[in-house]
Design a protein around this motif. Structure first.
Motif, PDB file in Angstrom:
ATOM      1  N   UNK A  66     -54.825  -6.736  37.566  1.00 10.04           N
ATOM      2  CA  UNK A  66     -54.986  -7.379  36.266  1.00 10.04           C
ATOM      3  C   UNK A  66     -55.207  -6.397  35.126  1.00 10.04           C
ATOM      4  N   UNK A  67     -55.480  -5.137  35.440  1.00  7.60           N
ATOM      5  CA  UNK A  67     -55.665  -4.134  34.384  1.00  7.60           C
ATOM      6  C   UNK A  67     -54.428  -3.240  34.189  1.00  7.60           C
ATOM      7  N   UNK A  68     -53.313  -3.617  34.796  1.00  6.32           N
ATOM      8  CA  UNK A  68     -52.078  -2.844  34.646  1.00  6.32           C
ATOM      9  C   UNK A  68     -51.593  -2.922  33.201  1.00  6.32           C
ATOM     10  N   UNK A  69     -50.932  -1.878  32.705  1.00  8.38           N
ATOM     11  CA  UNK A  69     -50.382  -1.917  31.348  1.00  8.38           C
ATOM     12  C   UNK A  69     -49.082  -2.731  31.343  1.00  8.38           C
ATOM     13  N   UNK A  70     -49.233  -4.032  31.563  1.00  7.67           N
ATOM     14  CA  UNK A  70     -48.079  -4.894  31.769  1.00  7.67           C
ATOM     15  C   UNK A  70     -48.446  -6.338  31.470  1.00  7.67           C
ATOM     16  N   UNK A  71     -47.421  -7.193  31.485  1.00 11.56           N
ATOM     17  CA  UNK A  71     -47.602  -8.633  31.367  1.00 11.56           C
ATOM     18  C   UNK A  71     -46.423  -9.308  32.047  1.00 11.56           C
ATOM     19  N   UNK A  72     -46.638 -10.546  32.463  1.00 11.23           N
ATOM     20  CA  UNK A  72     -45.572 -11.330  33.090  1.00 11.23           C
ATOM     21  C   UNK A  72     -45.561 -12.713  32.458  1.00 11.23           C
ATOM     22  N   UNK A  73     -44.356 -13.288  32.403  1.00  9.79           N
ATOM     23  CA  UNK A  73     -44.161 -14.571  31.746  1.00  9.79           C
ATOM     24  C   UNK A  73     -43.230 -15.441  32.578  1.00  9.79           C
ATOM     25  N   UNK A  74     -43.634 -16.679  32.842  1.00 17.28           N
ATOM     26  CA  UNK A  74     -42.773 -17.642  33.503  1.00 17.28           C
ATOM     27  C   UNK A  74     -42.669 -17.443  34.999  1.00 17.28           C
ATOM     28  N   UNK A  75     -41.787 -18.277  35.606  1.00 18.94           N
ATOM     29  CA  UNK A  75     -41.537 -18.240  37.043  1.00 18.94           C
ATOM     30  C   UNK A  75     -40.077 -18.617  37.268  1.00 18.94           C
ATOM     31  N   UNK A  76     -39.218 -17.695  37.691  1.00 19.64           N
ATOM     32  CA  UNK A  76     -39.513 -16.307  38.044  1.00 19.64           C
ATOM     33  C   UNK A  76     -39.952 -15.527  36.810  1.00 19.64           C
ATOM     34  N   UNK A  77     -40.694 -14.480  37.050  1.00 27.33           N
ATOM     35  CA  UNK A  77     -41.368 -13.782  35.957  1.00 27.33           C
ATOM     36  C   UNK A  77     -40.473 -12.820  35.196  1.00 27.33           C
TER      37      UNK A  77
END
Length: 164
Positions: A66-77
């Motif tokens: 959860x502390x990665x320099x990243x983000x994900x959106x939706x499914x599939x992401x």
């Protein structure tokens, strides 16, 4: 007077809880965490902290770690990562798509084949940002992601080489 069935409150509760349970079934999206210098780690952390709650009409979902320099959106992401390596095939002669003054490198084979997943990389910046977009979101998610992310790329990252 109509009688209520004793099973109705349970059935109603199940209908209300089921979407939350189903949403949690997939779990967090796992993202690779790159090795970064102290300066790049700080830039990527600031970039990631400013990422929006939605991207290309998809809601942000949990990532692991959860502390990665990243983000994900939706499914599939749709996955946005900061601090990625130079993409294969990118060099000073590579062409890029530009959105709001930021050039994004797209591998040649992905331009025309809408059935392929799309990888966009702000390759002219340091550290680099990469967006992977599943084919299901094409053709609109690529341009939408590029334009939303461009101001954040310019704000938090350093332009090294123009990618036009």
């Amino acid at each position: 007077m109509p009688r209520s069935s004793p099973g109705r409150p349970i059935a109603l509760t199940a209908l209300l809880v089921l979407p939350a349970v189903l949403a949690a079934c997939g779990g967090p999206v796992e993202v690779e965490v790159p090795r970064l210098s102290t300066a790049d780690r700080a830039a990527c952390a600031a970039f990631a902290a400013d990422l929006p709650d939605t991207l290309a009409d998809e809601e942000r979902v949990e990532i692991e770690p959860d502390d990665a320099p990243a983000a994900a959106y939706g499914d599939p992401a749709i996955v946005v990562r900061c601090g990625v390596a130079k993409p294969e095939g990118f060099d000073l002669t590579a062409s890029c798509e530009s959105a709001d003054g930021v050039g994004y490198y797209i591998p040649d084979e992905q331009y025309d084949d809408q059935d392929l997943d799309l990888t966009l990389t702000a390759a002219g910046y340091s550290p680099r940002v990469e967006v992977t977009i599943p084919a299901r979101y094409r053709p609109n998610a690529g341009p939408a992601a590029m334009s939303v992310l461009a101001p954040l790329v310019k704000q938090h990252l350093t332009l090294v080489d123009d990618c036009d």
